[in-house]
Design a protein around this motif. Structure first.
Motif, PDB file in Angstrom:
ATOM      1  N   ARG A  11      14.992-139.960 -15.453  1.00 16.59           N
ATOM      2  CA  ARG A  11      14.853-139.552 -16.855  1.00 16.59           C
ATOM      3  C   ARG A  11      13.411-139.664 -17.342  1.00 16.59           C
ATOM      4  O   ARG A  11      12.667-140.528 -16.889  1.00 16.59           O
ATOM      5  CB  ARG A  11      15.728-140.432 -17.755  1.00 16.59           C
ATOM      6  CG  ARG A  11      17.201-140.360 -17.487  1.00 16.59           C
ATOM      7  CD  ARG A  11      17.920-141.345 -18.386  1.00 16.59           C
ATOM      8  NE  ARG A  11      19.325-141.479 -18.045  1.00 16.59           N
ATOM      9  CZ  ARG A  11      20.071-142.515 -18.395  1.00 16.59           C
ATOM     10  NH1 ARG A  11      19.547-143.506 -19.088  1.00 16.59           N
ATOM     11  NH2 ARG A  11      21.352-142.544 -18.048  1.00 16.59           N
ATOM     12  N   GLY A  57      14.590-134.950 -19.964  1.00 11.95           N
ATOM     13  CA  GLY A  57      15.979-135.379 -19.906  1.00 11.95           C
ATOM     14  C   GLY A  57      16.275-136.080 -18.600  1.00 11.95           C
ATOM     15  O   GLY A  57      15.428-136.784 -18.046  1.00 11.95           O
ATOM     16  N   SER A  99      21.864-134.933 -21.089  1.00  7.74           N
ATOM     17  CA  SER A  99      20.459-135.099 -21.473  1.00  7.74           C
ATOM     18  C   SER A  99      20.299-134.909 -22.983  1.00  7.74           C
ATOM     19  O   SER A  99      19.713-133.917 -23.444  1.00  7.74           O
ATOM     20  CB  SER A  99      19.577-134.109 -20.710  1.00  7.74           C
ATOM     21  OG  SER A  99      19.527-134.417 -19.336  1.00  7.74           O
ATOM     22  N   ALA A 128      16.482-134.331 -25.529  1.00  3.52           N
ATOM     23  CA  ALA A 128      15.549-134.044 -24.436  1.00  3.52           C
ATOM     24  C   ALA A 128      14.385-133.159 -24.857  1.00  3.52           C
ATOM     25  O   ALA A 128      13.825-132.446 -24.035  1.00  3.52           O
ATOM     26  CB  ALA A 128      16.292-133.410 -23.277  1.00  3.52           C
ATOM     27  N   TYR A 134      19.093-130.835 -19.539  1.00  2.00           N
ATOM     28  CA  TYR A 134      17.766-131.102 -18.982  1.00  2.00           C
ATOM     29  C   TYR A 134      16.933-129.833 -18.900  1.00  2.00           C
ATOM     30  O   TYR A 134      17.397-128.780 -18.469  1.00  2.00           O
ATOM     31  CB  TYR A 134      17.958-131.718 -17.596  1.00  2.00           C
ATOM     32  CG  TYR A 134      16.828-131.529 -16.626  1.00  2.00           C
ATOM     33  CD1 TYR A 134      15.622-132.205 -16.782  1.00  2.00           C
ATOM     34  CD2 TYR A 134      16.971-130.678 -15.525  1.00  2.00           C
ATOM     35  CE1 TYR A 134      14.585-132.040 -15.870  1.00  2.00           C
ATOM     36  CE2 TYR A 134      15.957-130.518 -14.599  1.00  2.00           C
ATOM     37  CZ  TYR A 134      14.757-131.193 -14.788  1.00  2.00           C
ATOM     38  OH  TYR A 134      13.739-131.022 -13.879  1.00  2.00           O
TER      39      TYR A 134
END
Length: 380
Positions: A265, A283, A291, A294, A315
């Motif tokens: 992350r 993310g 996520s 993000a 993400y």
């Protein structure tokens, strides 16, 4: 690290220079508005007796690279006709006809390397970065469109792992490595990537435990203007952004609201449209993990960051501002492309194709690249 962004006067009163800038902004704004326009059927016309042409929302159009086994995380677009991509299996491709055809210009003997970043100055001059531990991290440069390459840097420190590179102009550039002896390592060139020097780390803040960069899109190190550069991090308790205003000699550091606390992350990509206004996306890159939050924005050069009010739904590994606008940008990731028209405060998905990196050129041409040899242009 990881193996894997005044009150407007009328045109009549403006001078020629202001007219051109205003016209460019209006043209680009029209394109961006259409990004969220769905197809309009002919019967929706206000005049029944007339047939209205269909409006098709701009979308990514794939080009045929002929490399389905390659993942392209490095992308450098020069203009609407010329672009370079770099990826797995030591692959570098170049197009000079807008993606209608691609030429394999990979450096010889590089099949075992993982190219994750490419910076191109024109159709003939480019620099590519291979990532990895020790000698797997290398830099190559070409001055003849990829016909020949020169290896200009090979990392001999087993503790270093280079992730990204970025240029301020055709001569001055930097590359960054994950921390060595507790600090991120910065490599500098003053001759367009022909030679490189490791900068002293006295001006670099200490890294957090587990902190590193993400070699996911070539956008963990970005520049704006002649001296400002930003570095994105993750993997530690906090996701941070480091900023230098003197080409990497000294750095300040700020926390971001992008979730961290795990090696997967953090902030994966940055984009700055000037030295004040920036975007951060990231993310958790694992496909089975959510996520939230993000994406973040800054308006003070990265000193402070605010979370997006509506972030991308998953993400995202790449981000870019669209040229000639102050509020519009694109973010990409394995599950889709998102658009913001309010400088990163809110994002919404406009495409569900898989891309790792994205960029736009001064002539308003946008490109994206990713897995399975995917390289696309934004069609409008």
């Amino acid at each position: 690290m990881r193996r894997l962004g005044k009150t407007r006067r009328t045109v009549r009163a403006a001078g020629p220079k202001r007219k051109r800038a205003w016209a460019a902004a209006v043209a680009c704004a029209g394109v961006l508005v259409s990004l969220t326009t769905t197809t309009v059927p002919a019967h929706a016309s206000a005049a029944p007796e007339e047939t209205a042409p269909e409006k098709t929302a701009p979308h990514w159009e794939l080009t045929d690279t002929g490399t389905p086994a390659v993942r392209f995380r490095g992308l450098a677009a020069v203009d609407r006709r010329t672009a370079w991509v770099a990826g797995s299996q030591g692959t570098v491709l170049r197009t000079t006809d807008g993606g209608a055809s691609w030429r394999n210009v990979s450096p010889p003997g590089a099949a075992d390397l993982q190219f994750r970043d490419v910076e191109a100055f024109d159709a003939r001059h480019a620099v590519v970065l291979a990532i990895g531990e020790g000698e797997a991290s290398r830099v190559y440069r070409t001055d003849d469109g990829g016909a020949t390459w020169t290896e200009s840097f090979r990392n001999t420190d087993a503790r270093a792992f280079y992730d990204c590179l970025a240029f301020f102009d055709r001569r001055h550039g930097l590359a960054m490595s994950d921390p060595v002896d507790g600090r991120f390592r910065i490599l500098s060139t003053r001759d367009g990537g022909r030679t490189w020097t490791v900068l002293p780390d006295r001006g670099m803040p200490a890294a957090l435990e587990g902190e590193a960069g993400f070699a996911a899109s070539g956008q963990c190190l970005v520049t704006a203007g002649p001296r400002d550069v930003w570095l994105a991090t993750g993997g530690a308790a906090r996701a941070r952004v480091l900023h230098s205003a003197d080409r990497g000699r000294t750095w300040s550091v700020s926390d971001t609201p992008v979730p961290a606390g795990d090696p997967a992350r953090g902030v994966f990509a940055l984009a700055f449209r000037d030295r004040a206004h920036g975007l951060a996306v990231g993310g958790d890159y694992r496909p089975d993990q959510p996520s939230p939050h993000a994406a973040a924005t800054t308006t003070d050069g990265g000193r402070t960051w605010r979370p997006a009010r509506t972030a991308p739904p998953a993400y995202r590994s790449g981000v870019t501002w669209l040229p000639h606008t102050r509020t519009t940008a694109l973010a990409v990731g394995p599950t889709g492309t998102d658009l913001t028209t309010d400088a990163g405060r809110t994002w919404h998905t406009i495409d569900t194709g898989s891309y790792d990196t994205v960029t736009c050129t001064a002539d308003r041409s946008c490109w994206a690249a990713g897995e399975q040899g995917r390289v696309a242009r934004l069609a409008r």
